[in-house]
Design a protein around this motif. Structure first.
Motif, PDB file in Angstrom:
ATOM      1  N   ILE A   1       4.577  10.425  -6.429  1.00 48.80           N
ATOM      2  CA  ILE A   1       4.122  10.371  -4.691  1.00 48.80           C
ATOM      3  C   ILE A   1       4.609   9.165  -4.230  1.00 48.80           C
ATOM      4  N   PHE A   2       5.254   8.923  -3.327  1.00 46.53           N
ATOM      5  CA  PHE A   2       5.682   7.779  -2.571  1.00 46.53           C
ATOM      6  C   PHE A   2       5.474   8.027  -1.164  1.00 46.53           C
ATOM      7  N   ALA A   3       4.880   6.574  -0.531  1.00 41.77           N
ATOM      8  CA  ALA A   3       4.628   6.690   0.858  1.00 41.77           C
ATOM      9  C   ALA A   3       4.619   5.091   1.329  1.00 41.77           C
ATOM     10  N   ARG A   4       4.989   5.207   2.535  1.00 46.37           N
ATOM     11  CA  ARG A   4       4.908   3.827   3.416  1.00 46.37           C
ATOM     12  C   ARG A   4       3.530   3.727   3.776  1.00 46.37           C
ATOM     13  N   LEU A   5       2.958   2.689   3.811  1.00 49.75           N
ATOM     14  CA  LEU A   5       1.376   2.401   4.274  1.00 49.75           C
ATOM     15  C   LEU A   5       1.533   2.254   5.712  1.00 49.75           C
ATOM     16  N   GLY A   6       2.678   1.257   5.868  1.00 53.81           N
ATOM     17  CA  GLY A   6       2.855   0.642   7.266  1.00 53.81           C
ATOM     18  C   GLY A   6       3.339  -0.659   7.022  1.00 53.81           C
ATOM     19  N   GLY A   7       3.843  -1.211   8.215  1.00 51.51           N
ATOM     20  CA  GLY A   7       4.603  -2.771   7.945  1.00 51.51           C
ATOM     21  C   GLY A   7       5.738  -2.682   6.945  1.00 51.51           C
TER      22      GLY A   7
END
Length: 413
Positions: A324-330
């Motif tokens: 599971i891969f995700a961009r948290l922000g910035g």
């Protein structure tokens, strides 16, 4: 004179007693004439009654045949209605366009057709269709409109019924190399455009039903049920597409197209709960780009966005299918790695660091710059009963330790 019944003879003798003897013969002749006339009338009436009875019997036989045909017609209609009601249930049960390869065989079985071909507008559906899609394809809106209007010889197109070989391009729906195609070319087909429920003059696709029997689909056949089902199928396809688009916009980062924080919080807790029940290890990676602010400040935010997008793509390529891969922000990203211990997580962190460092900022941005891009990766292993937030916080703390050059025991070396 014919012999009379005893009662009639008695009555006749009673009448003659009141008639003079010389007139007896005349009276008897008159009575005989009246009797003959009456008998003829009775015979005529009987023939009329018999003729009317024959006509009634013929009408009753015709009504019985009509009733039989109506009952048979109603039986077929009821059977057709049940088939199409079940087909509609299958269509309404579709929750994702990824289910189309499973939906088409269900519709074939329910509608008792040999093959179903489906063409969908690429501009509307290409991003949502599965890769493996037998007897289905995505085509441009212009191609779809041209082929269906040419087939149906009308604008807007009406359903086509007839011999399959009469189609200008049977391969528009039937793969030429499919084993069943040859037999279906000798049969008949029904082709109907799928109309946009919001713009009835626009096609979003077309569906074709094929049968090896030449007489299955002919212009004299009623197609009310089929046309109604096609309208419902078109509406269902659009509804599912819109739902998936909305869901994708909710869980996909608009800039990088990587999954976002909402995706992470939706799916990761189930993985952590499952790992707790099954007892397999789970590790988290916290990935932060080094000195990314200098790229934004020096090259501009547009160049920074291109670098972020390239990094996100490289990170997705580094992940396994079940991670599971995700961009948290910035410039921060997180990966949850199931069935992975610390050693394997450290190896993954090293590969990610190397993959990000190999990116060329000048090539990505199209600008002449000495700047490069690198990443610091922290990791943490899930502890019993630990929440997702707590796991990410520990991986984040480890990432900062890596940036300081003071890795914790969990950090990759």
């Amino acid at each position: 004179m014919k012999l009379l019944h005893r009662d009639q003879e008695t009555r006749l003798m009673e009448i003659l007693r009141h008639v003079p003897q010389k007139h007896h013969a005349a009276v008897l002749r008159e009575i005989e004439a009246l009797r003959t006339e009456q008998a003829a009338g009775f015979a005529h009436d009987r023939r009329i009654i018999e003729d009317e009875a024959a006509l009634l019997r013929a009408k009753m036989a015709k009504l019985a045949e009509t009733r039989r045909r109506l009952l048979e017609h109603n039986r077929r209609d009821a059977a057709s209605f049940r088939k199409f009601r079940q087909a509609i249930k299958h269509s309404r049960a579709m929750h994702s366009l990824a289910h189309l390869p499973a939906l088409l065989p269900q519709l074939k079985e329910t509608l008792v057709v040999s093959e179903i071909g489906l063409a969908l507008c690429a501009e509307d559906f290409a991003d949502f269709l599965p890769g493996d899609f037998p007897f289905g394809r995505a085509v441009s809106a212009a191609t779809l409109e041209t082929e269906i209007c040419r087939l149906c010889q009308a604008t807007p197109p009406r359903p086509f019924l007839g011999l399959t070989r009469r189609m200008p391009r049977p391969d528009f729906f039937l793969p030429p190399d499919a084993p069943a195609t040859t037999a279906l070319l000798d049969g008949s087909c029904f082709v109907c455009g799928l109309k946009d429920k919001f713009r009835r003059d626009r096609l979003v696709g077309a569906v074709a039903f094929f049968d090896p029997a030449p007489g299955r689909y002919t212009p004299d056949k009623a197609t009310d049920f089929l046309e109604h089902f096609c309208d419902i199928l078109a509406a269902d396809l659009i509804n599912v597409r819109d739902h998936e688009k909305l869901d994708r916009e909710t869980v996909i980062d608009e800039l990088t197209t990587a999954p976002n924080r909402a995706y992470l919080t939706r799916h990761a807790p189930r993985m952590l709960e499952f790992s707790g029940r099954k007892g397999f290890p789970v590790c988290a990676l916290f990935i932060d780009l080094d000195k990314f602010k200098s790229i934004n400040d020096t090259l501009g935010h547009a160049a920074g966005d291109r670098v972020l997008t390239a990094v996100a793509m490289r990170l997705k390529e580094s992940m396994r299918r079940y991670d599971i891969f995700a961009r948290l922000g910035g410039d921060e990203f997180v990966a949850i790695l199931p069935d992975t211990d610390l050693t394997e997580a450290a190896e993954m962190a090293a590969r990610i660091t190397k993959a990000v460092s190999s990116l060329s900022v000048p090539r990505i941005t199209g600008l002449d710059t000495p700047l490069g891009v690198s990443a610091s990766v922290g990791l943490a292993r899930l502890e019993p009963g630990e929440s997702l937030d707590a796991l990410i916080r520990r991986a984040d703390a480890d990432m900062y330790a890596v940036k300081r050059g003071d890795p914790t025991p969990d950090s990759p070396t």
